[in-house]
Design an enzyme around this catalytic site. Structure first.
Site, mmCIF file in Angstrom:
data_model
loop_
_atom_site.group_PDB
_atom_site.id
_atom_site.type_symbol
_atom_site.label_atom_id
_atom_site.label_comp_id
_atom_site.label_asym_id
_atom_site.label_seq_id
_atom_site.Cartn_x
_atom_site.Cartn_y
_atom_site.Cartn_z
ATOM 1 N N GLY A 127 8.235 -37.863 29.487
ATOM 2 C CA GLY A 127 9.446 -37.285 30.028
ATOM 3 C C GLY A 127 10.639 -38.210 30.111
ATOM 4 O O GLY A 127 11.689 -37.826 30.637
ATOM 5 N N ALA B 64 4.853 -38.297 23.742
ATOM 6 C CA ALA B 64 5.559 -38.704 24.964
ATOM 7 C C ALA B 64 6.791 -39.546 24.670
ATOM 8 O O ALA B 64 6.777 -40.440 23.819
ATOM 9 C CB ALA B 64 4.657 -39.460 25.935
ATOM 10 N N LYS C 53 -6.931 -32.255 25.008
ATOM 11 C CA LYS C 53 -6.007 -33.382 25.004
ATOM 12 C C LYS C 53 -6.314 -34.177 26.264
ATOM 13 O O LYS C 53 -6.089 -33.713 27.386
ATOM 14 C CB LYS C 53 -4.555 -32.928 25.001
ATOM 15 C CG LYS C 53 -3.610 -34.120 24.893
ATOM 16 C CD LYS C 53 -2.189 -33.763 25.233
ATOM 17 C CE LYS C 53 -1.365 -35.053 25.284
ATOM 18 N NZ LYS C 53 -0.036 -34.820 25.892
ATOM 19 N N ASN D 28 7.570 -31.957 24.503
ATOM 20 C CA ASN D 28 7.640 -30.952 25.548
ATOM 21 C C ASN D 28 8.987 -30.995 26.269
ATOM 22 O O ASN D 28 9.832 -30.118 26.131
ATOM 23 C CB ASN D 28 6.481 -31.122 26.522
ATOM 24 C CG ASN D 28 6.351 -29.991 27.531
ATOM 25 O OD1 ASN D 28 5.382 -29.924 28.264
ATOM 26 N ND2 ASN D 28 7.296 -29.074 27.608
#
Length: 262
Positions: A165, A191, A104, A213
């Site tokens: 994030g 993302a 990635k 994530n």
């Protein structure tokens, strides 16, 4: 229609799950392991700077000891690379250490916004493809760049929904629609997805998968949040395959008036 995910492929490898999960920010490796199991993911990404490539198997430094290589395709990412040269070096190190020759590709020199560098990303993709890597490049939602990366041999394109994030969802929706329309390789929205509804929306647009994530890792119950994302991805894909109704300006009664009321 069954809500069971039908198989799909990246570079000839078959997947059923359309949810990929990163391994950063978890409170502990054990929590990460439980969340990954709950997610049903078959591909996980691991930042090379958080992996011990020395062979010493230090459980405090090496997340690989918590990942079942028979269950997951472990894809190293080059997070932290400032340019193409650094990213290529990291990819080579991971392959030399025995990790899959998948990468990635992340190159984001700006530490505040972590936005990917398009020029360095294209350069690194061209170099790594020539060396036989399966390259999954993380990019801004730029339709022109996405096509250039396809032409360079990228196995997928991974446009952001919003900054890494940030949990802000699909701020790039219009550009994502163009990328999905034009793509001849899988599109994985990566993302900024902070809620299962964001993931469902990406799949409803026609994205092939999402990578999540932060939203899972920082949840009060990461395994439960992972299951929520898995359900959302499955539902979003089913809605896309079925076909969503067109939006209307005016109302349309679900129970039209009939003659006996006249």
């Amino acid at each position: 229609m069954s809500l069971t995910c039908e198989p799909w492929r990246i570079a000839g490898r078959q997947f059923r799950s359309r949810l990929f999960v990163g391994t950063g920010k978890f409170a502990s490796p054990a929590v990460m392991r439980d969340a990954l199991a709950a997610s049903g993911a078959e591909l996980v990404t691991v930042a090379l700077r958080r992996v011990d490539l020395s062979g010493q198997a230090d459980p405090f430094a090496d997340l690989l000891t918590y990942l079942d290589r028979d269950k997951f395709l472990i894809v190293p990412n080059t997070s932290g690379a400032m340019n193409a040269g650094e990213a290529v070096r990291l990819a080579r190190l991971s392959a030399a250490a025995g990790l899959p020759k998948w990468v990635k590709l992340e190159i984001h020199p700006d530490p505040r916004y972590l936005l990917p560098d398009p020029v360095e990303t294209l350069t690194a993709t061209e170099l790594l493809v020539k060396e036989g890597f399966t390259v999954l490049p993380y990019i801004n939602a730029d339709p022109v760049l996405a096509k250039r990366l396809e032409d360079a041999g990228a196995a997928v394109v991974m446009p952001l929904g919003s900054p890494i994030g940030s949990n802000r969802g699909l701020e790039t929706r219009g550009q994502l629609e163009i990328i999905i329309e034009q793509a001849t390789v899988p599109v994985i929205v990566d993302a900024g997805l902070g809620a299962p509804s964001h993931a469902a929306a990406a799949l409803e647009l026609g994205a092939d998968a999402v990578l999540v994530n932060t939203a899972v890792a920082i949840a009060s119950n990461p395994p439960l949040m992972a299951r929520a994302f898995a359900a959302a991805v499955t539902a979003g894909r089913a809605a896309y395959e079925t076909g969503l109704p067109a939006a209307r300006h005016a109302a349309s009664a679900t129970s039209p008036l009939t003659g006996f009321l006249e």
